[in-house]
Motif scaffolding. Structure first.
Motif, PDB file in Angstrom:
ATOM      1  N   HIS A   9       0.839  -1.325   0.050  1.00  0.00           N
ATOM      2  CA  HIS A   9      -0.014   0.049   0.048  1.00  0.00           C
ATOM      3  C   HIS A   9       0.870   1.485  -0.091  1.00  0.00           C
ATOM      4  O   HIS A   9       0.522   2.212  -0.485  1.00  0.00           O
ATOM      5  CB  HIS A   9      -0.723   0.003   1.328  1.00  0.00           C
ATOM      6  CG  HIS A   9      -2.151  -1.117   1.015  1.00  0.00           C
ATOM      7  ND1 HIS A   9      -3.357  -0.601   1.462  1.00  0.00           N
ATOM      8  CD2 HIS A   9      -1.922  -2.295   0.740  1.00  0.00           C
ATOM      9  CE1 HIS A   9      -4.095  -1.944   1.230  1.00  0.00           C
ATOM     10  NE2 HIS A   9      -3.243  -2.758   1.020  1.00  0.00           N
TER      11      HIS A   9
ATOM     12  N   LEU B 130      -5.561  -0.160  -6.309  1.00  0.00           N
ATOM     13  CA  LEU B 130      -6.544  -1.048  -5.878  1.00  0.00           C
ATOM     14  C   LEU B 130      -7.549  -1.119  -6.677  1.00  0.00           C
ATOM     15  O   LEU B 130      -8.255  -0.378  -7.329  1.00  0.00           O
ATOM     16  CB  LEU B 130      -7.233  -0.238  -4.473  1.00  0.00           C
ATOM     17  CG  LEU B 130      -8.077  -1.247  -3.565  1.00  0.00           C
ATOM     18  CD1 LEU B 130      -7.101  -2.378  -2.968  1.00  0.00           C
ATOM     19  CD2 LEU B 130      -8.664  -0.371  -2.285  1.00  0.00           C
TER      20      LEU B 130
ATOM     21  N   ASP C  75      -7.949  -5.359  -0.410  1.00  0.00           N
ATOM     22  CA  ASP C  75      -7.430  -4.309   0.350  1.00  0.00           C
ATOM     23  C   ASP C  75      -6.808  -4.723   1.670  1.00  0.00           C
ATOM     24  O   ASP C  75      -6.077  -3.981   1.994  1.00  0.00           O
ATOM     25  CB  ASP C  75      -8.584  -3.400   0.772  1.00  0.00           C
ATOM     26  CG  ASP C  75      -9.889  -3.972   1.234  1.00  0.00           C
ATOM     27  OD1 ASP C  75      -9.988  -5.049   0.770  1.00  0.00           O
ATOM     28  OD2 ASP C  75     -10.422  -3.381   1.826  1.00  0.00           O
TER      29      ASP C  75
END
Length: 744
Positions: free
Chosen positions: A89, A96, A103
């Motif tokens: 991330h 995403l 996620d």
């Protein structure tokens, strides 16, 4: 770890569809690496498509797509290297995809799947906890990706072929030019363990077929076991020995037979028994027993191959076919009905293998080194083979088929134009006579070939009659063959090469197993080690010629003066015995050597003191000068008879032969190629020997050029740094003379 890699790779390779393979891959990789998610993205039209996953949302498969410029997966593809992130991330390229529901995952490790410089896709493993995957895990994934590349490429090609909604293109290396349109006949393709269920109509017949197939399988396994035993590889030898034991009546062999007796065809019986036992063994907890499932599968496929494919070559197809096989040998091509052989496509073999040479002799379009073509299940599919450009088209559109039919018609018109002048001598525009001879070996058509304008036979390959027998031919059998060849020449010279087997020309009844056969026991080396065979052949040649004067004897693969001396002693022995016992007026023929081993190039003065002529074998000379196996498609691009070093060696050979008053000719494939013939004539060669299919074309070409101009062209060629530049220069010359169409 190695066992795990092997199991995953084998599972993917044995899958029947790409979808099943990828599903198996992600689930097994996830389990092996003890991660929470494994996914694979396949490159389709410059987009990475999520194609299988164990951990992401299943509904996202096929829907998640990204260009190479987006996302971390795209970055792996762009860089073509692995990426290992503790927290994906935080990376600026992180993207995403909500539909994938990823996620929660932080740790990210991905490796590209690359096959021969071509990106196929990316394999990814992920975990929710942020952490760096360790070096061992990274190495495992990279190794797995490398091992999977070939299997995935093959499955992709198979899927493309059988989608039938678009044309699929395979590429290879041109071995014999021309175009063909026909359906495929696949020999040696993948045999599926899952065979259709068919009842037996004649139980005795089916049992007999099964027993014969098992006997052939047993013999093949015994040969393999013996080979590895001789190589002191006991582990591999024991594998094949154990497979043999499974064919016994007390094991699977008995099960196969009982299944037939219950009413099934032999193929169905082997399939049913094999699948039943494979399923049982694959569910066992014991690792050793579970691995035995692969043995059962292997044996079943071996027996099925013996049931399904033996005799396919003996069939006379209803219409001409394009033969698709792993590797075509000369025996296979010689036995195939010529009128039914439209083209040849092979996975293995080089463009100057003897199978390729035979294809050119037969005038059959052929390409070789077509990767994974057997995995595409092409049998009975319509193909367009453009061998001149190294292309094979599967499922061609009607428009493409029409275009190639027109191309075939145009080529036939050109061939007729060349043939119209074949009976005219090959004389250049400035008056230089070039003698064109024939390379021959197959008995069919020799008489008509000689009648059609050749100055004689420059190379008769005596090994072909040996290869078509199931034993060494007797002296009387050889006399009959050689006499027929000599008579067909009607007084014109015939150069008969003594037995030249080994390398890529095995005898089925005299197998030679070597790690490097082209540098091994072949040509004159084998003959001198077996004088009982050599003397029979020499006696047969001498008796076939009698007191005529058109026979010349050629010794192949000579690498030393001692070999020449020893061979001449055997010739003297055979000659003296026959003059004393059979024919007092027997004529002793001239003897020559093939110049194909580079060492002999530096001993031509001594050679001239022993023999009367030299025949340059450009194929092997090129192979040995460039250290390139001419049968190996992986290095086929390095095999180049137009390499300036090879051309200089050919010019040096001519100059020294003339200096030492040795007659010299070229009998290699270069002599039958338009560009090659021009360069050889420019050097001063005036005797060229070639396959029948090249004769009219080369004659037509030489009658339209001047040797003085070719000498100027050669001066420029000798300054080139590589073969490609040489070809471009010669092509430009042909363009200026409006002769480029002769290149095909």
């Amino acid at each position: 770890m190695l066992n795990t890699l092997r199991d995953i790779t084998q599972s993917v390779a044995s899958a029947h569809t790409l979808e099943l393979a990828l599903e198996s891959l992600v689930s097994q990789t996830k389990a092996a690496m003890e991660t929470e998610c494994c996914s694979i993205y396949i490159l389709e039209q410059q987009q990475l498509v999520l194609s299988a996953t164990d951990g992401l949302e299943k509904a996202a498969v096929g829907r998640v797509k990204m260009p190479l410029s987006e996302g971390l997966v795209g970055l792996v593809a762009q860089r073509e290297e692995a990426i290992n992130l503790a927290d994906a991330h935080l990376h600026p390229r992180f993207k995403l995809f909500p539909e994938a529901n990823e996620d929660e995952y932080r740790a990210f490790l991905a490796a590209p799947i690359i096959y021969q410089k071509q990106l196929l896709g990316v394999i990814v493993v992920q975990q929710a906890k942020a952490r760096q995957f360790n070096e061992g895990e990274e190495a495992f994934l990279m190794t797995l990706a490398a091992q999977l590349a070939m299997a995935i490429r093959g499955l992709k090609r198979r899927a493309e072929v059988h989608s039938l909604d678009h044309q699929v293109l395979f590429t290879g290396t041109s071995a014999s030019t021309g175009v063909a349109i026909a359906h495929a006949l696949v020999i040696g393709g993948e045999i599926s363990l899952e065979q259709p269920e068919a009842c037996a109509t004649d139980l005795d017949f089916e049992v007999n077929r099964l027993r014969q197939a098992m006997a052939r399988s047993r013999d093949a396994l015994s040969t393999l076991a013996q080979k590895f035993e001789n190589d002191h590889d006991d582990e591999l030898s024991s594998i094949f020995t154990s497979l043999q034991s499974l064919l016994e009546d007390a094991s699977l062999g008995g099960e196969y037979q009982r299944e037939v007796l219950s009413g099934w065809s032999a193929e169905t019986a082997v399939s049913r028994v094999s699948l039943r036992y494979v399923a049982q063994f694959e569910t066992m907890e014991d690792t050793y027993l579970r691995e035995r499932a692969s043995d059962i599968r292997d044996l079943g496929q071996r027996v099925l191959r013996q049931l399904i494919e033996p005799g396919r070559m003996m069939l006379d197809p209803d219409k001409p076919v394009i033969l698709v096989t792993r590797e075509a040998d000369t025996s296979m091509l010689a036995e195939f009905p010529r009128q039914k052989l439209a083209g040849i496509v092979t996975e293995a073999g080089g463009v100057n293998s003897h199978a390729a040479i035979l294809a050119r002799a037969l005038g059959v379009p052929a390409i070789m080194g077509v990767e994974q073509v057997l995995q595409a299940n092409l049998d009975k599919q319509l193909l367009v083979l453009n061998a001149s450009r190294g292309m094979l088209m599967v499922s061609p559109s009607p428009t493409v088929v029409d275009e190639y039919r027109n191309l075939i018609s145009a080529q036939k018109a050109l061939d007729r134009q060349y043939a119209e002048e074949l009976k005219e001598p090959a004389v250049t525009l400035d008056g230089h006579r070039i003698h064109l001879y024939l390379n021959a070996g197959l008995m069919s058509g020799v008489a008509t070939e000689i009648a059609d304008g050749a100055d004689g036979i420059g190379l008769y390959r005596t090994e072909i009659p040996f290869m078509l027998q199931q034993r060494f031919p007797s002296e009387s059998e050889q006399i009959k063959v050689y006499r027929s060849v000599l008579q067909s020449a009607a007084g014109r010279p015939v150069v008969m090469r003594t037995l030249d087997v080994g390398g890529d020309k095995p005898l089925p009844y005299f197998p030679i197993s070597e790690e490097n056969p082209f540098l091994g026991w072949r040509g004159i080396r084998l003959s001198l080690d077996h004088p009982e065979l050599f003397l029979v052949q020499l006696r047969a040649m001498l008796q076939a010629a009698g007191d005529t004067d058109n026979l010349k004897i050629l010794l192949p693969m000579v690498s030393s003066l001692d070999e020449i001396d020893e061979a001449l002693l055997y010739l003297d022995q055979a000659f003296s015995e026959l003059r004393a016992d059979v024919n007092p007026s027997l004529a002793r023929p001239p003897v020559g050597v093939m110049l194909e081993v580079p060492a002999l190039l530096y001993q031509l003065r001594e050679v001239s003191q022993r023999v009367e002529f030299v025949s340059v074998g450009s194929n092997d000379l090129t192979q040995y000068l460039l250290a390139v196996d001419r049968n190996n498609p992986r290095v086929s691009s390095l095999y180049d008879s137009y390499h300036p070093g090879v051309l200089r060696a050919l010019r040096q050979a001519l100059q020294e032969c003339r200096q030492y008053k040795l007659d010299v000719s070229v009998c290699g494939e270069l002599a039958g190629e338009p560009m090659g013939a021009l360069l050889l004539v420019a050097m001063g060669y005036d005797e060229l020997s070639m396959n029948q299919g090249s004769l009219a074309k080369i004659n037509y070409l030489l009658r339209r050029v001047e040797r003085s101009e070719l000498e100027q062209l050669l001066a420029l060629v000798m300054q080139m740094s590589n073969g490609q530049d040489v070809r471009e220069l010669v092509r430009e010359y042909l363009d200026t003379r409006e002769l480029s169409s002769i290149l095909g």
